[in-house]
Design an enzyme around this catalytic site. Sequence first.
Site, mmCIF file in Angstrom:
data_model
loop_
_atom_site.group_PDB
_atom_site.id
_atom_site.type_symbol
_atom_site.label_atom_id
_atom_site.label_comp_id
_atom_site.label_asym_id
_atom_site.label_seq_id
_atom_site.Cartn_x
_atom_site.Cartn_y
_atom_site.Cartn_z
ATOM 1 N N ASP A 1 -32.011 -70.510 65.199
ATOM 2 C CA ASP A 1 -33.250 -69.750 65.397
ATOM 3 C C ASP A 1 -34.477 -70.662 65.342
ATOM 4 O O ASP A 1 -35.426 -70.510 66.122
ATOM 5 C CB ASP A 1 -33.378 -68.662 64.318
ATOM 6 C CG ASP A 1 -32.485 -67.455 64.629
ATOM 7 O OD1 ASP A 1 -32.000 -67.342 65.774
ATOM 8 O OD2 ASP A 1 -32.291 -66.637 63.712
ATOM 9 N N ASP B 1 -32.237 -70.782 59.350
ATOM 10 C CA ASP B 1 -31.281 -70.707 60.459
ATOM 11 C C ASP B 1 -31.611 -71.793 61.490
ATOM 12 O O ASP B 1 -32.642 -71.726 62.175
ATOM 13 C CB ASP B 1 -31.337 -69.312 61.098
ATOM 14 C CG ASP B 1 -30.223 -69.129 62.124
ATOM 15 O OD1 ASP B 1 -30.108 -69.961 63.046
ATOM 16 O OD2 ASP B 1 -29.451 -68.160 61.991
ATOM 17 N N ARG C 1 -20.943 -67.488 63.909
ATOM 18 C CA ARG C 1 -20.429 -66.961 62.643
ATOM 19 C C ARG C 1 -20.612 -65.460 62.620
ATOM 20 O O ARG C 1 -21.724 -64.975 62.814
ATOM 21 C CB ARG C 1 -21.282 -67.539 61.496
ATOM 22 C CG ARG C 1 -20.573 -68.499 60.670
ATOM 23 C CD ARG C 1 -21.312 -69.007 59.509
ATOM 24 N NE ARG C 1 -22.598 -68.491 59.122
ATOM 25 C CZ ARG C 1 -23.123 -68.719 57.928
ATOM 26 N NH1 ARG C 1 -22.446 -69.413 57.034
ATOM 27 N NH2 ARG C 1 -24.309 -68.258 57.621
ATOM 28 N N THR D 1 -18.240 -61.250 58.050
ATOM 29 C CA THR D 1 -17.090 -61.974 57.459
ATOM 30 C C THR D 1 -17.397 -63.452 57.228
ATOM 31 O O THR D 1 -16.671 -64.123 56.497
ATOM 32 C CB THR D 1 -15.874 -61.894 58.399
ATOM 33 O OG1 THR D 1 -16.211 -62.582 59.618
ATOM 34 C CG2 THR D 1 -15.508 -60.470 58.733
HETATM 35 C C1 PRP Z 1 -24.638 -71.869 62.377
HETATM 36 C C2 PRP Z 1 -24.553 -73.382 62.383
HETATM 37 C C3 PRP Z 1 -23.078 -73.631 62.321
HETATM 38 C C4 PRP Z 1 -22.602 -72.497 61.458
HETATM 39 C C5 PRP Z 1 -22.365 -73.045 60.098
HETATM 40 O O1 PRP Z 1 -24.363 -71.352 63.622
HETATM 41 O O2 PRP Z 1 -25.165 -73.984 63.496
HETATM 42 O O3 PRP Z 1 -22.437 -73.616 63.576
HETATM 43 O O4 PRP Z 1 -23.639 -71.520 61.429
HETATM 44 O O5 PRP Z 1 -21.824 -72.091 59.285
HETATM 45 P P1 PRP Z 1 -20.354 -72.193 58.695
HETATM 46 O O6 PRP Z 1 -20.212 -73.591 58.156
HETATM 47 O O7 PRP Z 1 -20.373 -71.160 57.614
HETATM 48 O O8 PRP Z 1 -19.393 -71.899 59.777
HETATM 49 P P2 PRP Z 1 -24.436 -69.782 63.940
HETATM 50 O O9 PRP Z 1 -23.116 -69.162 63.697
HETATM 51 O O10 PRP Z 1 -25.605 -69.193 63.227
HETATM 52 O O11 PRP Z 1 -24.645 -69.737 65.500
HETATM 53 P P3 PRP Z 1 -25.866 -70.246 66.397
HETATM 54 O O12 PRP Z 1 -25.903 -71.747 66.295
HETATM 55 O O13 PRP Z 1 -25.446 -69.794 67.735
HETATM 56 O O14 PRP Z 1 -27.132 -69.625 65.914
HETATM 57 N N1 URA Z 2 -26.290 -71.615 59.544
HETATM 58 C C1 URA Z 2 -27.595 -71.944 59.492
HETATM 59 O O1 URA Z 2 -28.229 -72.094 60.532
HETATM 60 N N2 URA Z 2 -28.167 -72.091 58.287
HETATM 61 C C2 URA Z 2 -27.494 -71.963 57.129
HETATM 62 O O2 URA Z 2 -28.089 -72.149 56.054
HETATM 63 C C3 URA Z 2 -26.135 -71.616 57.202
HETATM 64 C C4 URA Z 2 -25.550 -71.462 58.421
#
Ligand code: PRP
Ligand code: URA
Length: 206
Positions: A200, A197, A101, A105
């Site tokens: 993380d 997160d 994400r 944006t």
């Molecule tokens: C997080 C999560 C989803 C996304 C959800 O991933 O694991 O994939 O955000 O958010 P959305 O519904 O608003 O799209 P992130 O983009 O943080 O990436 P990561 O898993 O690589 O940390």
């Molecule tokens: N991605 C995450 O990991 N946590 C949230 O709360 C939203 C998006």
Amino acid sequence: MVYESKHPLVKHKLTLLRDVATEPKKFRELVRELAILLCYEATADLGLSEMMVETPMGTAAGAHLTEKIGLIPILRAGLGMVEGIWEMMPGAEVWHIGLYRDERTLKPVSYYNKLPTSPTVQVCLVLDPMLATGGSAVATVGILKNWGAERIKFVGILAAPEGVRALQAAHPDVPIHVAQIDSHLNNIGYIVPGLGDAGDRQFGTG
Ligand code: PRP
Ligand code: URA
């Protein structure tokens, strides 16, 4: 359709997962266990063919799964949901989709997709613990539909009402299975009360 689990084990483990004091090792364990429980609920309608099986004592009527299943983790956080489910369904194929994400944006940015030209599975389980704005899930289901996938389910742990609405609006044919739908998204797109997160917390990168 949206399915919010009512299972006591799911509620118990979700509470531990949310806890700010839960360390990455325990967090990963819980993601794995919750994924198994939620997948159990999400796969209750898989197709079966009847078959006979020889037991040491005679012949029994049995059944085997007829549909080829694809597990589609959205990187990174969806990775932690794969192993446990895969143990339950060792014949499944795993196809990774890389999306992150954009912090400004909140739109998904695609960075990995090695799907072959035509679909190799009949049922796709999209795995991602978090359905926040829904952008990542909507994009992933779109990728799978372009691939030719016909039956797709989303399996997550926590959702925001905004994400559920977005996924239902874009792909009304995709059932959503989650442990819980939380209150709302905050101004930076995080689920409240949520768990922070998910990537993380699994990978110790927060
Ligand atoms: C997080 C999560 C989803 C996304 C959800 O991933 O694991 O994939 O955000 O958010 P959305 O519904 O608003 O799209 P992130 O983009 O943080 O990436 P990561 O898993 O690589 O940390
Ligand atoms: N991605 C995450 O990991 N946590 C949230 O709360 C939203 C998006």
